[in-house]
Motif scaffolding. Structure first.
Motif, PDB file in Angstrom:
ATOM      1  N   GLY A  19       0.886  -1.260  -0.075  1.00 30.10           N
ATOM      2  CA  GLY A  19       0.195  -0.141   0.042  1.00 30.10           C
ATOM      3  C   GLY A  19       0.764   1.249  -0.012  1.00 30.10           C
ATOM      4  N   MET A  21       0.132   4.358   0.494  1.00 33.25           N
ATOM      5  CA  MET A  21      -0.726   5.533   1.140  1.00 33.25           C
ATOM      6  C   MET A  21       0.383   6.401   1.943  1.00 33.25           C
ATOM      7  SD  MET A  21      -3.704   5.404   4.084  1.00 33.25           S
ATOM      8  CE  MET A  21      -2.665   4.902   5.589  1.00 33.25           C
ATOM      9  N   ASP A  48      -1.068  -0.959  -3.969  1.00 40.75           N
ATOM     10  CA  ASP A  48      -2.490  -0.541  -3.862  1.00 40.75           C
ATOM     11  C   ASP A  48      -2.297   1.202  -3.802  1.00 40.75           C
ATOM     12  OD1 ASP A  48      -5.318  -0.373  -3.033  1.00 40.75           O
ATOM     13  OD2 ASP A  48      -4.384   0.361  -1.276  1.00 40.75           O
ATOM     14  N   SER A 149     -14.543  -0.684  -1.374  1.00 42.13           N
ATOM     15  CA  SER A 149     -13.536  -0.584  -0.096  1.00 42.13           C
ATOM     16  C   SER A 149     -14.646  -0.205   1.003  1.00 42.13           C
ATOM     17  CB  SER A 149     -12.548   0.108  -0.352  1.00 42.13           C
ATOM     18  OG  SER A 149     -11.664   0.323   0.994  1.00 42.13           O
ATOM     19  N   ASN A 150     -14.369  -0.429   2.462  1.00 41.92           N
ATOM     20  CA  ASN A 150     -15.470   0.019   3.250  1.00 41.92           C
ATOM     21  C   ASN A 150     -16.849  -0.108   3.003  1.00 41.92           C
ATOM     22  OD1 ASN A 150     -12.934   0.986   4.677  1.00 41.92           O
ATOM     23  ND2 ASN A 150     -12.773   2.404   3.247  1.00 41.92           N
ATOM     24  N   GLN A 175     -12.115  -4.757  -0.275  1.00 41.49           N
ATOM     25  CA  GLN A 175     -11.049  -4.288   0.500  1.00 41.49           C
ATOM     26  C   GLN A 175     -11.320  -3.383   1.944  1.00 41.49           C
ATOM     27  OE1 GLN A 175      -7.210  -0.668   0.444  1.00 41.49           O
ATOM     28  NE2 GLN A 175      -7.945  -1.585  -1.644  1.00 41.49           N
ATOM     29  N   TYR A 203      -6.889  -4.134   4.472  1.00 37.27           N
ATOM     30  CA  TYR A 203      -5.824  -2.881   4.866  1.00 37.27           C
ATOM     31  C   TYR A 203      -5.633  -3.174   6.393  1.00 37.27           C
ATOM     32  CZ  TYR A 203      -9.849   0.416   5.958  1.00 37.27           C
ATOM     33  OH  TYR A 203     -10.848   1.184   6.234  1.00 37.27           O
ATOM     34  N   SER A 204      -4.639  -2.115   6.610  1.00 41.59           N
ATOM     35  CA  SER A 204      -4.137  -2.043   8.250  1.00 41.59           C
ATOM     36  C   SER A 204      -3.806  -3.426   8.852  1.00 41.59           C
ATOM     37  CB  SER A 204      -5.294  -1.122   8.934  1.00 41.59           C
ATOM     38  OG  SER A 204      -5.244   0.101   8.674  1.00 41.59           O
ATOM     39  N   VAL A 206      -1.347  -4.198  10.752  1.00 39.95           N
ATOM     40  CA  VAL A 206      -0.911  -3.891  11.938  1.00 39.95           C
ATOM     41  C   VAL A 206      -1.512  -3.076  12.773  1.00 39.95           C
ATOM     42  CG1 VAL A 206       1.548  -3.075  12.777  1.00 39.95           C
ATOM     43  CG2 VAL A 206       1.488  -4.629  10.473  1.00 39.95           C
ATOM     44  N   GLY A 208      -2.516   0.265  12.006  1.00 40.52           N
ATOM     45  CA  GLY A 208      -1.921   1.425  11.768  1.00 40.52           C
ATOM     46  C   GLY A 208      -0.650   1.622  12.650  1.00 40.52           C
ATOM     47  N   LYS A 214       5.440  -1.046  19.458  1.00 42.78           N
ATOM     48  CA  LYS A 214       5.573   0.134  20.289  1.00 42.78           C
ATOM     49  C   LYS A 214       4.563   0.991  21.042  1.00 42.78           C
ATOM     50  CE  LYS A 214       5.065   2.438  15.914  1.00 42.78           C
ATOM     51  NZ  LYS A 214       5.986   3.090  14.941  1.00 42.78           N
ATOM     52  N   ARG A 225       1.608   7.248  13.448  1.00 41.24           N
ATOM     53  CA  ARG A 225       0.206   7.730  13.016  1.00 41.24           C
ATOM     54  C   ARG A 225      -0.742   7.571  14.464  1.00 41.24           C
ATOM     55  NH1 ARG A 225      -2.166   3.786   8.978  1.00 41.24           N
ATOM     56  NH2 ARG A 225      -0.003   3.600   8.159  1.00 41.24           N
ATOM     57  N   ARG A 281       6.832   3.497   6.603  1.00 42.75           N
ATOM     58  CA  ARG A 281       7.127   4.659   6.157  1.00 42.75           C
ATOM     59  C   ARG A 281       8.554   4.656   5.619  1.00 42.75           C
ATOM     60  NH1 ARG A 281       6.465   9.199   9.644  1.00 42.75           N
ATOM     61  NH2 ARG A 281       4.688   8.193  10.907  1.00 42.75           N
ATOM     62  N   GLN A 285      11.108  -0.203   8.295  1.00 44.00           N
ATOM     63  CA  GLN A 285       9.632  -0.676   8.856  1.00 44.00           C
ATOM     64  C   GLN A 285       9.207  -1.460   7.847  1.00 44.00           C
ATOM     65  OE1 GLN A 285       6.725   2.226   9.189  1.00 44.00           O
ATOM     66  NE2 GLN A 285       7.504   3.173  11.169  1.00 44.00           N
TER      67      GLN A 285
HETATM   68  N1  LIG Z   1      -9.251   1.331   1.866  1.00 44.96           N
HETATM   69  C1  LIG Z   1      -9.040   2.141   2.925  1.00 44.96           C
HETATM   70  O1  LIG Z   1     -10.061   2.847   3.300  1.00 44.96           O
HETATM   71  C2  LIG Z   1      -7.633   2.062   3.321  1.00 44.96           C
HETATM   72  C3  LIG Z   1      -7.439   2.678   4.659  1.00 44.96           C
HETATM   73  C4  LIG Z   1      -6.044   2.443   5.064  1.00 44.96           C
HETATM   74  C5  LIG Z   1      -5.064   1.951   4.366  1.00 44.96           C
HETATM   75  N2  LIG Z   1      -5.418   1.500   3.289  1.00 44.96           N
HETATM   76  C6  LIG Z   1      -4.333   0.765   2.410  1.00 44.96           C
HETATM   77  O2  LIG Z   1      -3.652  -0.288   3.210  1.00 44.96           O
HETATM   78  C7  LIG Z   1      -2.389   0.131   3.210  1.00 44.96           C
HETATM   79  C8  LIG Z   1      -1.768  -0.164   4.594  1.00 44.96           C
HETATM   80  O3  LIG Z   1      -2.588   0.298   5.629  1.00 44.96           O
HETATM   81  P1  LIG Z   1      -1.679   0.889   6.808  1.00 44.96           P
HETATM   82  O4  LIG Z   1      -0.590   1.733   6.568  1.00 44.96           O
HETATM   83  O5  LIG Z   1      -2.686   1.369   7.781  1.00 44.96           O
HETATM   84  O6  LIG Z   1      -1.106  -0.492   7.262  1.00 44.96           O
HETATM   85  P2  LIG Z   1      -0.421  -1.279   8.891  1.00 44.96           P
HETATM   86  O7  LIG Z   1       0.451  -2.088   8.397  1.00 44.96           O
HETATM   87  O8  LIG Z   1      -1.715  -1.442   9.675  1.00 44.96           O
HETATM   88  O9  LIG Z   1       0.181   0.304   9.410  1.00 44.96           O
HETATM   89  C9  LIG Z   1       1.279   0.759   8.847  1.00 44.96           C
HETATM   90  C10 LIG Z   1       1.944   1.642   9.850  1.00 44.96           C
HETATM   91  O10 LIG Z   1       2.460   0.857  10.937  1.00 44.96           O
HETATM   92  C11 LIG Z   1       3.776   1.545  11.596  1.00 44.96           C
HETATM   93  N3  LIG Z   1       4.616   0.489  11.227  1.00 44.96           N
HETATM   94  C12 LIG Z   1       4.821  -0.502  10.308  1.00 44.96           C
HETATM   95  N4  LIG Z   1       5.602  -1.226  10.308  1.00 44.96           N
HETATM   96  C13 LIG Z   1       6.424  -0.836  11.280  1.00 44.96           C
HETATM   97  C14 LIG Z   1       7.589  -1.524  12.156  1.00 44.96           C
HETATM   98  N5  LIG Z   1       8.421  -2.513  11.549  1.00 44.96           N
HETATM   99  N6  LIG Z   1       8.076  -0.720  12.929  1.00 44.96           N
HETATM  100  C15 LIG Z   1       7.297   0.383  13.761  1.00 44.96           C
HETATM  101  N7  LIG Z   1       6.117   0.714  13.239  1.00 44.96           N
HETATM  102  C16 LIG Z   1       5.844   0.030  11.974  1.00 44.96           C
HETATM  103  C17 LIG Z   1       3.907   2.581  10.593  1.00 44.96           C
HETATM  104  O11 LIG Z   1       3.253   3.776  10.984  1.00 44.96           O
HETATM  105  P3  LIG Z   1       3.908   4.870  12.229  1.00 44.96           P
HETATM  106  O12 LIG Z   1       5.371   4.863  11.930  1.00 44.96           O
HETATM  107  O13 LIG Z   1       3.247   6.106  11.938  1.00 44.96           O
HETATM  108  O14 LIG Z   1       3.582   4.243  13.536  1.00 44.96           O
HETATM  109  C18 LIG Z   1       3.381   2.242   9.312  1.00 44.96           C
HETATM  110  O15 LIG Z   1       2.850   3.577   8.442  1.00 44.96           O
HETATM  111  C19 LIG Z   1      -2.341   1.721   3.058  1.00 44.96           C
HETATM  112  O16 LIG Z   1      -1.009   1.903   2.420  1.00 44.96           O
HETATM  113  C20 LIG Z   1      -3.276   1.541   1.970  1.00 44.96           C
HETATM  114  O17 LIG Z   1      -2.683   1.319   0.368  1.00 44.96           O
HETATM  115  C21 LIG Z   1      -6.616   1.635   2.558  1.00 44.96           C
END
Ligand SMILES: NC(=O)c1ccc[n+]([C@@H]2O[C@H](COP(=O)([O-])OP(=O)(O)OC[C@H]3O[C@@H](n4cnc5c(N)ncnc54)[C@H](OP(=O)(O)O)[C@@H]3O)[C@@H](O)[C@H]2O)c1
Length: 324
Positions: A19, A21, A48, A149-150, A175, A203-204, A206, A208, A214, A225, A281, A285
């Protein structure tokens, strides 16, 4: 990296989707390019995106990166988000859908989007109008497959019925949000997807960042975030989420794996999930998310992890068995 058929479409996607985002927001163009390369090196062919990510910048960055290998990539985007001050910009109406996709194509530098998602349900537009506009895009070749999605399960089911009746392209991909701390999808959406052979990219995984190790009841990072983005702070607010995060981190430590790897692997192991969408990010990560494919998520291990969070209630109150 393994590859799975996406629902009943004939296309194969990597078991992880990346993703974007963070592109153009939490991650600048240089870091985004490094993450893209790490994904490609690990075998990911599935990316994505959405029109609204970083105000369109994510599509521009991703478009630049896929340019030399466009045909090797399965690309998604989404529409719904308003992109201008025009009061009709946004939503699921025909005017917005057509313009949004044309703008996405320009930013992505491509002539087609493999999977176009409606980002959200629109209460103010008849569903027939939304689906007919999407059908127009499929007919023109600008979009190859459709996704939602959603959406709630009843909204997806209603859309499937209309598409079938009209002979229009249907939603072939869903999604929803899905992680150990957000399990609503288990009850109706994933069951619907299985019944109708629809691909699911969740999605998400982890939460977010909540499940990254942490966060805990008395533990917060200085930045991230969930502490700095009010929408996410609200989404991950309840005390039990932080208790679960702590217990999950401790469990990951006993297994000798990074909590991010375990969180993604838990999502991926649901039989109705095609590919979790991973997010990061930075390349640092991203590494444990990519390493999730190496975890042997046995049914026992998945059950042990699932026990750390409440199982959502059945879809009906009459849940006892009728025949034994
Ligand atoms: N359809 C929708 O409405 C929707 C909504 C959300 C996302 N998405 C899609 O899903 C993708 C993934 O969603 P998500 O970013 O929410 O996924 P996630 O994996 O739940 O969260 C990712 C966030 O977790 C933290 N993180 C990830 N790996 C880490 C590590 N090794 N160590 C420490 N912190 C870590 C980082 O945030 P921090 O550094 O800020 O803590 C990172 O930005 C998005 O890019 C997007 O394409 C879709």
């Amino acid at each position: 990296m393994k590859y799975n058929y996406l629902g009943r479409t004939g296309i194969e996607v990597s078991e992880l989707c990346f993703g974007t985002m963070s592109f153009g927001g939490d991650s600048d163009a240089t870091e985004s390019a490094k993450m893209y390369k790490a994904c490609r090196d690990s075998g990911i062919n599935f990316f994505d995106c959405a029109n609204g990510y970083s105000g369109g910048r994510a599509e521009e960055i991703l478009g630049g990166l896929i340019k030399i290998e466009r045909d090797d990539i399965i690309l998604t985007s989404k529409c719904f988000t308003s992109m201008s001050k025009d009061r009709n910009s946004g939503g699921g109406n025909r005017r917005n859908i057509i313009k949004s996709v044309e703008d996405s194509l320009k930013r992505l530098g491509t002539d087609r989007i493999d999977i176009q998602f409606m980002h959200h349900w629109d209460d103010n537009t008849p569903l027939e109008e939304t689906l007919r506009a999407l059908e127009t895009l499929v007919q023109s070749g600008k979009v190859l497959y459709l996704g939602a999605s959603n959406y709630a399960a009843w909204q997806i089911a209603k859309a499937l019925g209309i598409s079938e009746r009209q002979g229009w392209a249907r939603f072939d991909v869903l999604q929803p949000m899905y992680s150990l701390v957000k399990r609503q999808a288990e009850i109706e959406i994933l069951s619907l997807a299985q019944s109708e052979e629809i691909g699911v990219i969740t999605y998400s995984p982890v939460g977010g960042g909540l499940l990254s190790g942490k966060y805990g009841p008395n533990k917060r990072p200085n930045s991230g975030r969930i502490v700095s983005n009010s929408k996410y702070a609200q989404r991950y607010h309840d005390d039990w989420l932080f208790d679960t995060a702590e217990a999950f981190t401790a469990l990951a430590a006993t297994k000798g794996v990074h909590p991010v790897s375990l969180a993604v692997s838990w999502v991926a192991a649901h039989p109705d999930v095609t590919s979790p969408i991973i997010g990061a990010r930075s390349v640092e990560q991203l590494a444990p998310s990519l390493a999730s494919v190496n975890i042997d998520m046995t049914p026992d291990l998945r059950a042990e992890i699932s026990a750390l969070s409440p199982t959502p209630a059945h879809a009906t109150d009459r849940s006892e068995l009728l025949f034994e």
